[in-house]
Design a protein around this motif. Structure first.
Motif, PDB file in Angstrom:
ATOM      1  N   ASP A   1      -7.224   2.779 -27.363  1.00  0.00           N
ATOM      2  CA  ASP A   1      -7.919   3.768 -26.656  1.00  0.00           C
ATOM      3  C   ASP A   1      -7.051   4.207 -24.964  1.00  0.00           C
ATOM      4  OD1 ASP A   1     -10.234   4.861 -25.217  1.00  0.00           O
ATOM      5  OD2 ASP A   1     -11.066   3.048 -24.229  1.00  0.00           O
ATOM      6  N   ILE A   2      -5.405   4.309 -25.337  1.00  0.00           N
ATOM      7  CA  ILE A   2      -5.322   4.570 -23.744  1.00  0.00           C
ATOM      8  C   ILE A   2      -4.696   6.221 -24.150  1.00  0.00           C
ATOM      9  CG2 ILE A   2      -2.619   4.186 -22.771  1.00  0.00           C
ATOM     10  CD1 ILE A   2      -2.962   1.611 -23.273  1.00  0.00           C
ATOM     11  N   PRO A   3      -5.091   6.744 -23.070  1.00  0.00           N
ATOM     12  CA  PRO A   3      -4.806   8.418 -23.878  1.00  0.00           C
ATOM     13  C   PRO A   3      -3.398   8.386 -23.488  1.00  0.00           C
ATOM     14  CG  PRO A   3      -5.606   7.761 -21.703  1.00  0.00           C
ATOM     15  CD  PRO A   3      -5.951   6.705 -21.987  1.00  0.00           C
ATOM     16  N   ILE A   4      -2.731   9.483 -23.682  1.00  0.00           N
ATOM     17  CA  ILE A   4      -1.496  10.094 -23.997  1.00  0.00           C
ATOM     18  C   ILE A   4      -1.182  11.496 -22.978  1.00  0.00           C
ATOM     19  CG2 ILE A   4       0.590  10.854 -25.635  1.00  0.00           C
ATOM     20  CD1 ILE A   4      -0.624   9.630 -28.062  1.00  0.00           C
ATOM     21  N   ASN A   5      -0.242  11.694 -22.836  1.00  0.00           N
ATOM     22  CA  ASN A   5      -0.072  12.225 -21.287  1.00  0.00           C
ATOM     23  C   ASN A   5       0.224  13.685 -21.936  1.00  0.00           C
ATOM     24  OD1 ASN A   5       0.681  14.182 -19.509  1.00  0.00           O
ATOM     25  ND2 ASN A   5       2.513  12.360 -18.737  1.00  0.00           N
ATOM     26  N   LYS A   6      -0.603  14.374 -21.255  1.00  0.00           N
ATOM     27  CA  LYS A   6      -1.527  16.632 -21.655  1.00  0.00           C
ATOM     28  C   LYS A   6       0.365  17.118 -21.894  1.00  0.00           C
ATOM     29  CE  LYS A   6      -2.605  17.891 -17.660  1.00  0.00           C
ATOM     30  NZ  LYS A   6      -4.300  19.053 -16.960  1.00  0.00           N
ATOM     31  N   ASP A   7       1.360  16.544 -21.655  1.00  0.00           N
ATOM     32  CA  ASP A   7       2.642  17.072 -21.455  1.00  0.00           C
ATOM     33  C   ASP A   7       3.461  16.791 -22.296  1.00  0.00           C
ATOM     34  OD1 ASP A   7       1.993  18.719 -19.010  1.00  0.00           O
ATOM     35  OD2 ASP A   7       2.513  17.617 -17.321  1.00  0.00           O
ATOM     36  N   TYR A   8       2.857  15.500 -22.917  1.00  0.00           N
ATOM     37  CA  TYR A   8       3.387  14.999 -24.393  1.00  0.00           C
ATOM     38  C   TYR A   8       3.712  15.735 -25.425  1.00  0.00           C
ATOM     39  CZ  TYR A   8       5.343  11.186 -21.389  1.00  0.00           C
ATOM     40  OH  TYR A   8       5.825  10.343 -20.399  1.00  0.00           O
ATOM     41  N   CYS A   9       5.083  15.868 -26.309  1.00  0.00           N
ATOM     42  CA  CYS A   9       4.324  16.640 -27.946  1.00  0.00           C
ATOM     43  C   CYS A   9       5.562  16.089 -28.809  1.00  0.00           C
ATOM     44  CB  CYS A   9       5.117  18.425 -27.709  1.00  0.00           C
ATOM     45  SG  CYS A   9       6.280  18.574 -27.358  1.00  0.00           S
ATOM     46  N   PHE A  10       5.234  16.374 -30.179  1.00  0.00           N
ATOM     47  CA  PHE A  10       6.093  15.388 -31.078  1.00  0.00           C
ATOM     48  C   PHE A  10       6.354  16.239 -31.742  1.00  0.00           C
ATOM     49  CE2 PHE A  10       2.855  12.995 -28.592  1.00  0.00           C
ATOM     50  CZ  PHE A  10       3.431  11.624 -28.192  1.00  0.00           C
ATOM     51  N   ALA A  11       7.487  15.637 -32.698  1.00  0.00           N
ATOM     52  CA  ALA A  11       8.009  16.244 -33.911  1.00  0.00           C
ATOM     53  C   ALA A  11       9.534  15.766 -34.520  1.00  0.00           C
ATOM     54  CB  ALA A  11       8.505  17.800 -33.484  1.00  0.00           C
ATOM     55  N   GLY A  12       8.651  14.998 -35.497  1.00  0.00           N
ATOM     56  CA  GLY A  12       9.283  14.302 -36.478  1.00  0.00           C
ATOM     57  C   GLY A  12       8.504  13.495 -37.574  1.00  0.00           C
ATOM     58  N   GLU A  13       9.370  12.991 -39.411  1.00  0.00           N
ATOM     59  CA  GLU A  13       9.030  12.493 -39.907  1.00  0.00           C
ATOM     60  C   GLU A  13       8.863  11.200 -39.920  1.00  0.00           C
ATOM     61  OE1 GLU A  13      10.145  12.944 -45.036  1.00  0.00           O
ATOM     62  OE2 GLU A  13      10.728  14.558 -43.061  1.00  0.00           O
ATOM     63  N   ILE A  14       8.253  10.514 -40.662  1.00  0.00           N
ATOM     64  CA  ILE A  14       7.516   9.326 -40.568  1.00  0.00           C
ATOM     65  C   ILE A  14       8.047   8.446 -41.981  1.00  0.00           C
ATOM     66  CG2 ILE A  14       6.549   7.007 -40.672  1.00  0.00           C
ATOM     67  CD1 ILE A  14       6.584   8.207 -37.769  1.00  0.00           C
ATOM     68  N   GLY A  15       9.274   7.614 -42.108  1.00  0.00           N
ATOM     69  CA  GLY A  15       9.868   6.913 -43.155  1.00  0.00           C
ATOM     70  C   GLY A  15       8.974   5.342 -43.573  1.00  0.00           C
ATOM     71  N   LEU A  16       9.156   5.110 -44.850  1.00  0.00           N
ATOM     72  CA  LEU A  16       8.325   4.075 -45.827  1.00  0.00           C
ATOM     73  C   LEU A  16       8.853   3.068 -45.023  1.00  0.00           C
ATOM     74  CD1 LEU A  16       7.807   5.322 -49.656  1.00  0.00           C
ATOM     75  CD2 LEU A  16       6.503   5.159 -47.498  1.00  0.00           C
TER      76      LEU A  16
END
Length: 453
Positions: free
Chosen positions: A381-396
């Motif tokens: 229940d903590i908001p992420i900064n609106k100026d952040y973005c993401f690009a990545g794949e999650i491995g097992l």
């Protein structure tokens, strides 16, 4: 009078049988086989003025064939040009499918009014007055567009000889019929025969033909599957009637990529091209809310910013729910298992709901990191900064894997004003003098530490 020959066709998949049976052996559907009358006779060419004795083409050595690139025809619509791979190819046959009322006829009428070429718009579903009313609503009058209401292919070809158009649009292929098949319009044999006649016309005259096709309740194009094999390009026009945005996808393209995407906005004055899709896929909020993260994805060669929304709550019933919209449900289960096993987050007894805004479906694994960030944000229940973005794949094993074209994604994020982008530590980023802060992360724990301390 010659004896008429009857053939049994499956109305679902187009399989042919010599007698009726309850279940189709090909698609396993019941009560879809119907009898159609097929009249066998020699058919003249689409061009009635052509001599009957036609010169038979001779085989050529592959080195003798002219390999000069065909000059594509600009449709005047940037989104359609992108999806087609640069414009209409002369002599090509394009099939456009979509749900009833989604805007297929509006799109092609709008294109025909924009085209600088002489265009013949053939409608078997609407009268000329109805089409005129829609054209007046869309744009000003165009002198290059001819409208014909006809369903018989022989009559259509006579008008084509008289007008000599440079582009032909058929609305729709299911309404056409030919004299050489006795079955009703829309049947398997009629669709197959009329399409074959149009293909012959397109290849011999070098005139591009665009067909509108109905779709079934399953979302596939109605008629035999061979119809999609016969044409050069298959486009899908999709969207939600409750939203104003429409998406044009390429399912098959012999002259370009099938990964491109076109986005339109449905207005009272027609369809507006959306040059910057991120403007509609990211919601504008005055206050920061938890459970929201921005991902960078690629549709063909175009980077797009999308918003991921997640809601994590305590399970009311014994079995926790897992629900997704626009994201693969099995992949969500995998991501949750990685968070539980590798990162130590206890989500097994909680409901998880995931949504991609804008009504689009994304298969790009590079949005995994944004999915994780949104789920953790909702859980804490903590908001992420609106100026952040993401690009990545999650491995097992919980590692953040590199993604393709990461530099294009970073530049798109910078262009849209984002201050920080999280990418995999293993991506080779050679960008210099960028205003955006590039955070290189190796594991999920690194991301959680940056976001939530």
């Amino acid at each position: 009078m010659a004896k008429l020959k009857t053939v049994f066709y499956c109305q679902n998949c187009g399989a042919q049988y010599s007698k009726w049976q309850g279940q189709c052996n090909s698609c396993k559907q019941w009560n879809t086989i119907a009898e159609e009358i097929v009249q066998k006779e020699d058919k003249p060419s689409w061009n009635s003025s052509a001599p009957e004795t036609k010169k038979i083409p001779k085989p050529l050595r592959i080195t003798e064939i002219d390999s000069a690139n065909e000059v594509r025809m600009d449709t005047g619509d940037g989104e359609l040009n992108r999806v087609l791979g640069g414009g209409l190819v002369p002599g090509s046959l394009t099939l456009l499918g979509g749900e009833p009322g989604i805007g297929k006829s509006t799109l092609l009428l709008q294109i025909s009014l924009k085209l600088p070429f002489r265009t013949l718009y053939v409608s078997g579903e609407e009268s000329q007055k109805q089409i005129k009313m829609r054209a007046e609503r869309i744009t000003a009058k165009a002198d290059n567009c001819y409208v014909l209401t006809e369903t018989k292919t022989q009559n259509i070809f006579r008008q084509i000889e008289a007008i000599d158009p440079e582009v032909v649009i058929i609305d729709s292929i299911q309404t056409l019929h030919t004299d050489y098949i006795e079955s009703s319009a829309g049947s398997i044999s009629q669709i197959r025969e009329t399409t074959a006649e149009l293909i012959k016309f397109a290849k011999e005259s070098n005139v591009p033909v665009i067909l509108i096709g109905h779709i079934t309740k399953d979302g596939s194009i109605a008629g035999p599957k061979i119809l999609e094999h016969m044409v050069d390009t298959v486009l899908q026009f999709e969207g939600d009637r409750n939203h104003v945005y429409r998406i044009l996808r390429s399912l098959k393209n012999r002259f370009g990529s099938t990964a491109e995407l076109g986005i339109y906005e449905m207005l009272g004055s027609g369809l507006r091209e959306v040059a910057n899709p991120s403007e509609i896929l990211i919601s504008h909020k005055e206050e920061e809310l938890s459970g929201t993260a921005i991902a960078t994805t690629m549709e063909g060669m175009r980077p797009i910013m999308i918003e991921i929304q997640a809601l994590v709550s305590s399970a009311v019933y014994g079995t926790p729910q897992r629900s997704t919209t626009g994201y693969n449900a099995k992949r969500l289960n995998m991501v949750l298992a990685v968070l539980e096993k590798r990162a130590g987050f206890r989500l097994g007894a909680k409901d998880v709901f995931l949504n991609i805004t804008g009504g689009i479906t994304v298969d790009d694994p590079a949005i995994d990191l944004a999915v994780v960030a949104a789920i953790l944000s909702s859980n804490e229940d903590i908001p992420i900064n609106k100026d952040y973005c993401f690009a990545g794949e999650i491995g097992l094993s919980g590692e953040i894997r590199p993604v393709n074209r990461v530099e294009q994604r970073i530049l798109e994020a910078e262009k849209l004003g984002f201050s920080t982008i999280f990418v995999s530590k293993y991506n080779k980023v050679s960008l210099k003098n960028t205003l955006i802060d590039i955070k290189l992360v190796a594991k999920i724990e690194d991301v959680a530490a940056h976001l939530f301390g």
